[in-house]
Design a protein around this motif. Structure first.
Motif, PDB file in Angstrom:
ATOM      1  N   ASP A 187       0.817  -1.211   0.000  1.00 37.29           N
ATOM      2  CA  ASP A 187       0.000   0.000   0.000  1.00 37.29           C
ATOM      3  C   ASP A 187       0.853   1.264   0.000  1.00 37.29           C
ATOM      4  OD1 ASP A 187       1.010   0.085   2.558  1.00 37.29           O
ATOM      5  OD2 ASP A 187      -0.931  -0.013   3.578  1.00 37.29           O
ATOM      6  N   GLY A 188       2.173   1.117  -0.075  1.00 37.87           N
ATOM      7  CA  GLY A 188       3.063   2.258  -0.208  1.00 37.87           C
ATOM      8  C   GLY A 188       3.347   3.013   1.066  1.00 37.87           C
TER       9      GLY A 188
ATOM     10  N   ASP B 278       9.529  -1.339 -10.390  1.00 33.70           N
ATOM     11  CA  ASP B 278       8.551  -2.007 -11.249  1.00 33.70           C
ATOM     12  C   ASP B 278       8.482  -1.342 -12.615  1.00 33.70           C
ATOM     13  OD1 ASP B 278       6.706  -3.846 -12.054  1.00 33.70           O
ATOM     14  OD2 ASP B 278       5.054  -3.094 -10.816  1.00 33.70           O
ATOM     15  N   LYS B 279       9.683  -1.050 -13.164  1.00 33.55           N
ATOM     16  CA  LYS B 279       9.845  -0.522 -14.518  1.00 33.55           C
ATOM     17  C   LYS B 279       9.261   0.883 -14.700  1.00 33.55           C
ATOM     18  CE  LYS B 279       9.859  -5.176 -16.497  1.00 33.55           C
ATOM     19  NZ  LYS B 279       9.254  -6.112 -17.486  1.00 33.55           N
TER      20      LYS B 279
ATOM     21  N   LYS C 200       1.609  -1.685  -8.209  1.00 28.26           N
ATOM     22  CA  LYS C 200       0.668  -1.605  -9.325  1.00 28.26           C
ATOM     23  C   LYS C 200      -0.434  -2.649  -9.202  1.00 28.26           C
ATOM     24  CE  LYS C 200       4.153   0.216 -12.517  1.00 28.26           C
ATOM     25  NZ  LYS C 200       4.919  -0.025 -13.765  1.00 28.26           N
ATOM     26  N   GLY C 201      -0.142  -3.745  -8.494  1.00 31.93           N
ATOM     27  CA  GLY C 201      -1.123  -4.807  -8.324  1.00 31.93           C
ATOM     28  C   GLY C 201      -2.114  -4.556  -7.199  1.00 31.93           C
ATOM     29  N   GLY C 202      -1.995  -3.400  -6.517  1.00 34.60           N
ATOM     30  CA  GLY C 202      -2.940  -3.080  -5.451  1.00 34.60           C
ATOM     31  C   GLY C 202      -2.404  -3.422  -4.082  1.00 34.60           C
ATOM     32  N   PRO C 203      -3.137  -3.035  -3.012  1.00 35.80           N
ATOM     33  CA  PRO C 203      -2.652  -3.208  -1.643  1.00 35.80           C
ATOM     34  C   PRO C 203      -2.518  -4.656  -1.190  1.00 35.80           C
ATOM     35  CG  PRO C 203      -4.936  -2.459  -1.648  1.00 35.80           C
ATOM     36  CD  PRO C 203      -4.460  -2.362  -3.050  1.00 35.80           C
TER      37      PRO C 203
ATOM     38  N   TYR D 229      10.510  -6.750  -2.928  1.00 34.62           N
ATOM     39  CA  TYR D 229       9.383  -7.639  -2.639  1.00 34.62           C
ATOM     40  C   TYR D 229       8.265  -6.869  -1.944  1.00 34.62           C
ATOM     41  CZ  TYR D 229       8.283 -12.576  -3.112  1.00 34.62           C
ATOM     42  OH  TYR D 229       7.784 -13.766  -3.560  1.00 34.62           O
ATOM     43  N   TYR D 230       7.096  -6.886  -2.566  1.00 29.60           N
ATOM     44  CA  TYR D 230       5.898  -6.284  -1.973  1.00 29.60           C
ATOM     45  C   TYR D 230       5.138  -7.329  -1.154  1.00 29.60           C
ATOM     46  CZ  TYR D 230       5.764  -1.819  -4.598  1.00 29.60           C
ATOM     47  OH  TYR D 230       5.998  -0.556  -5.086  1.00 29.60           O
ATOM     48  N   TYR D 231       4.532  -6.864  -0.052  1.00 28.18           N
ATOM     49  CA  TYR D 231       3.636  -7.721   0.731  1.00 28.18           C
ATOM     50  C   TYR D 231       2.497  -6.858   1.269  1.00 28.18           C
ATOM     51  CZ  TYR D 231       6.341  -5.656   4.587  1.00 28.18           C
ATOM     52  OH  TYR D 231       6.962  -4.776   5.433  1.00 28.18           O
TER      53      TYR D 231
END
Length: 215
Positions: A18-19, A42-43, A64-67, A91-93
């Motif tokens: 969620d940033g 992410d480019k 970009k894929g959402g929270p 790595y996003y979580y």
């Protein structure tokens, strides 16, 4: 003018999708804000938040894929057109939700064990570094299941009567979850007297902070 720089590492290597995790720190030496520097996550290119001689602070934006996105994306810094990609990327979580902790009172010295309860607890990704923070002290955490983290914290600062230390957890020991949890460390600073007759019947005064009868 030629500037020489060295990139040592990026920290953290993971963060909430969620940033809300705070800036990524690209650490090294010789960085100069007069050079053209970009962060690539992410480019997508972003201007750094700040450039210091030993740190480039890159924004951690929403996935970009959402929270609820969980997975790795490419991460790099570009200095004067030279790309420096970090192996394994970023790595996003999903950000964790903190609901409770136990105990809320414990010793200020030694290896105090604290349990945190909530949602989205996990450490099944390469850059996981579960930690807990009580006041300014950071301890090592271990995910026991999706709702429980066991954390061990060493020495804590004593607080005056009526005060407590804020407590939180993070899956990367950096992006601390929003929390209303608090912890009161107790400890002994002096004992009077420190000697007496072996027959007993001597009053002893224990001086310290954090004592409570609410246990």
């Amino acid at each position: 003018t030629v500037f020489y720089y060295n990139i040592v590492r990026v920290f953290p290597r993971s963060g909430p999708s969620d940033g809300t995790g705070g800036p990524n720190r690209v650490e090294g030496s010789g960085f100069n804000n007069k050079t053209e520097i970009y962060c690539s996550l992410d480019k997508t290119l972003y201007e750094p938040l700040e450039v210091l001689p030993d740190v480039i602070k890159c924004p951690l934006v929403k996935a970009k894929g959402g929270p609820d996105f969980f997975g790795s994306v490419e991460f790099a810094v570009i200095v004067d057109g030279n790309w420096h990609k970090f192996t394994g990327g970023f790595y996003y979580y999903p950000q964790i939700e903190l609901e409770d902790m136990f105990p809320h009172v414990g010793p200020s010295e030694g290896k105090g064990v604290v349990y945190f309860y909530g949602k989205n607890f996990r450490e099944d990704f390469p850059s996981a570094d579960v930690g807990c923070k009580i006041g300014d002290s950071i301890g090592k955490g271990h995910v026991q299941n999706g709702n429980t983290i066991k954390c061990i914290v060493d020495d804590l600062a004593l607080v005056d009567e009526g005060f407590s230390l804020p407590a939180s957890v993070a899956l990367n020991s950096y992006s601390w979850a929003d929390s209303n949890q608090t912890f009161v460390p107790y400890g002994v600073s002096a004992i009077y007297p420190n000697s007496g007759p072996y027959l007993g019947n001597t009053d002893v005064l224990i001086v310290g902070k954090g004592f409570t009868d609410d246990l």
